[in-house]
Design a protein around this motif. Structure first.
Motif, short mmCIF file in Angstrom:
data_model
loop_
_atom_site.label_atom_id
_atom_site.label_comp_id
_atom_site.label_asym_id
_atom_site.label_seq_id
_atom_site.Cartn_x
_atom_site.Cartn_y
_atom_site.Cartn_z
N GLY A 1 0.76 -1.13 0.00
CA GLY A 1 -0.11 0.03 -0.07
C GLY A 1 1.00 1.04 0.01
N GLU A 2 0.32 2.22 0.85
CA GLU A 2 0.82 3.41 0.75
C GLU A 2 1.86 3.96 1.87
N TYR B 1 -7.91 6.03 -9.10
CA TYR B 1 -8.25 4.83 -8.75
C TYR B 1 -8.50 3.75 -9.86
N TRP C 1 -3.76 0.21 0.61
CA TRP C 1 -4.03 0.47 -0.79
C TRP C 1 -3.97 -0.88 -1.43
N PHE D 1 -2.60 9.00 -3.52
CA PHE D 1 -3.07 8.04 -3.09
C PHE D 1 -4.33 8.35 -2.02
N VAL E 1 -9.10 7.95 -2.15
CA VAL E 1 -9.96 6.97 -1.39
C VAL E 1 -11.32 7.65 -1.19
#
Length: 296
Positions: free
Chosen positions: A49-50, A93, A119, A207, A211
């Motif tokens: 992920g981030e 996304y 993520w 990122f 969301v």
């Protein structure tokens, strides 16, 4: 789109990262991935992920590979050794989904066990829902598939504003802060390696704003459709959340109630912060191997 490619010398002699690099092209960009273990074994797809990269899974990959599994760990576009578009607006996304769908199709992966966090979950759970015949099991640690219909925790809102507006965005320190244990200087160097200067960080900054935060977000409908699939998901679904993540806390119980495949699985709560791969890598990997042992 304009993009940069991190010089290879930035990745020389990284601690505990002896893996052979692999590359393929998605949408005109080069994506890097690791591919360890028997090539004819069913794959474990480990999605980071981030703001991390495949280095996050360095302690887990050998454990799962030694158990006879093929382990594939990509660097998302904008991260690790993968190419990095330089404008925040180059990232969406859906664009990340398209890149990863191309990755999945080109490698023609099947019988996949998804392992995802942060993520990696927002992308991975969508991939599984949109390609259900390719996946045989899912393991989620500190991750979720938001639709914008639920209120985001205050900690996430603070993080989003910091990522978008702070002039200082120290990747390694962010990961260190999100872990229980203190990372060593060589580990800090490894997490900073993909990002020589600010023009390499657009993906990492983008990122949080991608969301879904409200019901009419561009990704909300696609995520709701993915949930319709997950609500009928009968294949094994295991949660391995940590006990110290303020952002995803409670997500494990939510998914256990909502996803049929989570029933009677050996769910575990691991010790750690948001980056549980740093805090409990052995226990995390053993939980994956234990689940897969019941399927063989």
């Amino acid at each position: 789109m304009d993009f940069v490619r991190t010089p290879e010398k930035r990745f020389e002699r990284l601690l505990d990262y002896p893996f052979e690099p692999h590359y393929l092209e998605v949408g005109g960009l080069r994506i890097h991935y690791l591919d360890e273990g028997p090539s004819d074994a069913s794959p474990i797809l480990m999605m980071h992920g981030e703001p991390s990269w495949s280095y996050l899974y360095r302690h887990m990959i050998p454990i799962c590979a030694a158990a006879g599994h093929r382990v594939i760990a990509p660097d998302l576009i904008g991260f690790g050794k993968s190419d990095k578009p330089t404008a925040i607006d180059d990232y969406s996304y859906q664009q990340h989904m398209d890149w990863m769908q191309s990755f999945l199709d080109q490698l023609d992966l099947n019988n996949i066990t998804l392992v995802c966090q942060d993520w990696g979950s927002l992308l991975g759970l969508r991939l599984a829902a949109e390609n259900p015949d390719r996946f045989r099991a899912i393991v989620v640690g500190n991750g979720m598939l938001p639709t914008g219909d639920q209120k985001a925790p205050p900690a996430f809102k603070i993080w989003k504003n910091f990522a978008l507006h702070s002039p200082w965005f120290p990747i390694a320190r962010i990961i260190n802060t999100g872990s229980f244990r203190k990372l060593g200087p060589d580990e800090m160097r490894a997490y900073d390696a993909p990002f020589p200067d600010k023009k390499y960080k657009a993906g990492a900054r983008a990122f949080p704003r991608l969301v879904p935060m409200h019901p009419n977000d561009p990704a909300s409908e696609a995520n709701r459709n993915a949930w319709k699939v997950l609500e009928r998901w009968e294949k094994p679904f295991l949660t391995t959340f940590s006990n110290g993540d303020p952002i995803t806390r409670g997500g494990d119980a939510y998914m256990q109630k909502r996803i049929p495949g989570a029933k009677d699985q050996p769910h575990v709560t691991l010790k750690g912060g948001h980056f549980l791969q740093e805090d409990s890598p052995v226990a995390f990997a053993r939980a994956i191997n234990g689940l897969l042992a019941t399927l063989s």
